[in-house]
Write an enzyme that holds these catalytic residues in place. Structure first.
Site, PDB file in Angstrom:
ATOM      1  N   ASP A 230      -8.014  -0.004   4.854  1.00 56.19           N
ATOM      2  CA  ASP A 230      -8.088  -0.169   6.295  1.00 56.19           C
ATOM      3  C   ASP A 230      -9.800  -0.007   6.606  1.00 56.19           C
ATOM      4  OD1 ASP A 230      -6.931   0.102   8.991  1.00 56.19           O
ATOM      5  OD2 ASP A 230      -8.170   1.770   9.002  1.00 56.19           O
ATOM      6  N   GLU A 306      -9.405  -4.885   4.417  1.00 57.64           N
ATOM      7  CA  GLU A 306      -9.674  -5.046   5.774  1.00 57.64           C
ATOM      8  C   GLU A 306     -11.008  -5.065   6.191  1.00 57.64           C
ATOM      9  OE1 GLU A 306      -9.147  -2.684   8.885  1.00 57.64           O
ATOM     10  OE2 GLU A 306      -8.369  -3.944  10.308  1.00 57.64           O
TER      11      GLU A 306
HETATM   12  C1  GLC Z   1      -7.833  -0.984  11.376  1.00 59.71           C
HETATM   13  C2  GLC Z   1      -6.234  -1.093  11.591  1.00 59.71           C
HETATM   14  C3  GLC Z   1      -6.070  -0.862  12.998  1.00 59.71           C
HETATM   15  C4  GLC Z   1      -6.407   0.384  13.611  1.00 59.71           C
HETATM   16  C5  GLC Z   1      -8.060   0.740  13.125  1.00 59.71           C
HETATM   17  C6  GLC Z   1      -8.336   1.963  13.041  1.00 59.71           C
HETATM   18  O1  GLC Z   1      -8.799  -1.918  11.961  1.00 59.71           O
HETATM   19  O2  GLC Z   1      -5.828  -2.328  11.365  1.00 59.71           O
HETATM   20  O3  GLC Z   1      -4.835  -0.833  13.692  1.00 59.71           O
HETATM   21  O4  GLC Z   1      -6.582   0.648  14.873  1.00 59.71           O
HETATM   22  O5  GLC Z   1      -8.194   0.356  11.873  1.00 59.71           O
HETATM   23  O6  GLC Z   1      -7.562   2.798  12.188  1.00 59.71           O
END
Ligand code: GLC
Length: 586
Positions: A230, A306
């Protein structure tokens, strides 16, 4: 109900298994994660097994065979760890425990065991950038316990000319307002790039780096096949100067694009995003999973990362020539640039740029949705949902599916009163719809019964989308042709040599037609024709790819008048409005 569902899956598998006899050409890829089909499960919304209105691990376990029958290689679960659920699990309070409303560690072990039995790999969400303020580490850091003093990003802040305390810098949270929060007990500000209860870990502290590696090893030991990681761009911030100050970030050049000074988009995130150390961490995590395999054996473990970042950084996350990084840096370049009004040429350029820029020896990946963005059938037009599924599944490399995309689920309607996403709640009733991620997180539509078969509760945690009575998995398995059946066929097709390893030759014709071929010489020639527009177009396909005198329709969008198995003349092909089709040379 479930038995009927499974019976129908079996029926569909049997009836569609015979087309063209192409199964002889199925190939095995080098690593399991290469050319795979990844499925994202948002556990809270997938299947509620105990009637509390919230999806859970046992619900996922129940449905693993269904996912296997569709053809997925692996499923990644959004966070399932202990959490106050301010950001629905992305605010972890105990990295070693399962959130009780999702189940127990035993339930998790049973899930992994069942997944192994049915042949679906499980990937967990690893959230390294921040913890909940209820995490033991944060509490220890507040108390300045030895070893934890600098676990988070702390700062005294400043005092203005009126003697009023001010945050250390102008940094803004991705969820609006200052990214700094005063902690009364420690008498300092801490950084939170998301919600106030999501405190940013200090990755400049080697103890933090080591701790998060321990977390990874712990979960690898449970038998999972890797991690989705993440928020990579947020991992590091520019460190403080010698006086302990953090620099302000500059306001964007054209303020009219984002006039609200409390909104994250108001600033250029030069100091809080994309510091080179963040990608370096990805390389270290890759080393960790490689090392893990050397020591413990088994299959290679995958990393999916991500990052909403520049194209250059996405390429760098694959590796820098010296070190390897992510196997699947989510292709958000594709997801964010393919728009409702994109022309055929624009989409072709987006695809070709990725294909041509990847470092040697890695695979492409294609993604159009996740739990943070509107669903693509809503964004790109429901009538074109099959067309985009065909595109995703016939491009080289990995395909990523967000739960429900295989059914062509659309965004649900969630009123202001029902809104629970912190990003939506931090907006106001007049504009929450531009921010809230709830509509893309509504429960999975299993069947036409109460709450779409998701839960027996009176009120699920988010409302079920209103079209569930007609659009659900069971109905789609029963119908002679459906989004789900097209999808299942696509997944099986992707296993064929030409679609696994055949080079991509792609071009645009006019504003609306994308046409491409996938072929390994001496094997099947597939030509895919996508008509993005609302008018039929006559084409001589042979002017672009020589299909000879006859082509077979392998599959096409739901609304197409062509049937699977139809033989067409490639010289006089009519591309129907909003329809995608896969043709094979006969
Ligand atoms: C990432 C996740 C999202 C979350 C953010 C903070 O972007 O996909 O859902 O709110 O991280 O953890």
């Amino acid at each position: 109900m479930i038995a009927t569902l499974i019976m129908h899956i079996c029926h569909v598998l049997l009836t569609t298994a015979t087309f063209l006899g192409l199964y002889t050409n199925i190939v095995r890829s080098k690593e399991w994660w290469d050319g795979a089909n990844y499925y994202q499960i948002y556990p809270r919304s997938f299947q509620d097994s105990n009637g509390d209105g919230i999806g859970d691990l046992n619900g996922v376990t129940e449905k693993l065979q269904y996912l296997k029958d569709i053809g997925f290689t692996a499923a990644w679960l959004s966070p399932i760890f202990k959490s106050p659920m301010v950001d629905f699990g992305y605010d972890i309070s105990d990295f070693y425990a399962i959130q009780p409303e999702y189940g127990t560690m035993e339930d998790f072990k049973a899930l992994v065991a069942r997944a192994k039995q049915v042949g679906i790999r499980i990937i967990l969400d690893f959230v390294p950038n921040h913890t909940s303020d209820e995490c033991e580490w944060f509490v220890k850091s507040v108390n300045r316990e030895p070893g934890y003093e600098d676990f988070y990003v702390w700062n005294n802040g400043t005092v203005d000319s009126n003697g009023k305390r001010q945050p250390p810098s102008n940094w803004i949270s991705a969820f609006r307002y200052s990214a700094w929060e005063w902690n009364e007990q420690r008498q300092q500000y801490y950084l939170h790039q998301f919600a106030i209860k999501q405190a940013d870990l200090n990755f400049r502290n080697p103890l933090v780096v080591a701790k998060m590696k321990e977390v990874m090893s712990y979960w690898l030991d449970t038998g999972i096949s890797g991690f989705r990681i993440d928020s990579i761009p947020f991992l590091f911030e520019k460190g403080p100067d010698k006086n302990g100050n953090f620099p302000d970030e500059p306001v964007i050049d054209d303020v009219s694009v984002c006039p609200d000074p409390n909104d994250w988009c108001h600033l250029n995130h030069t100091y809080t995003q994309d510091q080179p150390e963040s990608i370096e961490m990805v390389y270290q995590w890759r080393e960790l999973v490689e090392q893990y395999r050397k020591e413990k054996g088994g299959e290679s473990r995958v990393l999916l990362t991500e990052a909403y970042t520049t194209f250059e950084n996405l390429m760098l996350s694959y590796g820098d020539g010296q070190r390897n990084g992510s196997m699947v840096p989510f292709n958000f370049y594709f997801m964010t640039n393919v728009k409702n009004d994109s022309s055929a040429q624009e989409i072709v350029d987006i695809i070709e740029r990725w294909m041509q820029s990847m470092p040697a020896g890695v695979s492409a990946n294609w993604v159009l949705g996740n739990h943070d963005n509107p669903r693509y059938s809503t964004r790109l037009g429901v009538q074109r949902a099959d067309l985009f599924a065909i595109l995703l599944q016939t491009l080289p490399g990995n395909a990523v599916t967000y739960y429900g995309e295989e059914l062509c689920m659309e965004d649900g309607e969630v009123t202001w009163e029902q809104t629970v996403d912190p990003q939506g709640c931090n907006a106001d009733p007049s504009n929450y719809q531009n921010y809230s991620r709830d509509p893309a997180r509504t429960p999975y539509q299993w069947d036409a019964s109460k709450n779409a078969g998701f839960s027996t509760a009176d009120r699920p945690w988010l409302p079920v989308a209103s079209n569930y009575r007609t659009n659900n998995a069971l109905a789609q398995l029963r119908a002679p042709k459906s989004h789900l059946q097209i999808f299942m066929k696509l997944i099986r097709l992707r296993k064929l040599r030409s679609l696994q390893d055949g080079p991509l030759k792609i071009k645009a014709i006019g504003n609306d037609i994308i046409i491409y071929s996938r072929e390994i010489s001496g094997d099947d020639l597939f030509v895919i024709v996508l008509n993005l527009g609302g008018t039929p177009q006559s084409l001589n396909i042979n002017e672009h790819f020589n299909m000879g005198s006859q082509a077979e329709v392998i599959t096409s969008s739901l609304q197409s008048a062509y049937h699977d198995g139809d033989i067409v003349d490639p010289k006089k092909y009519v591309a129907e409005p909003y329809v995608g089709v896969i043709l094979a040379k006969v």
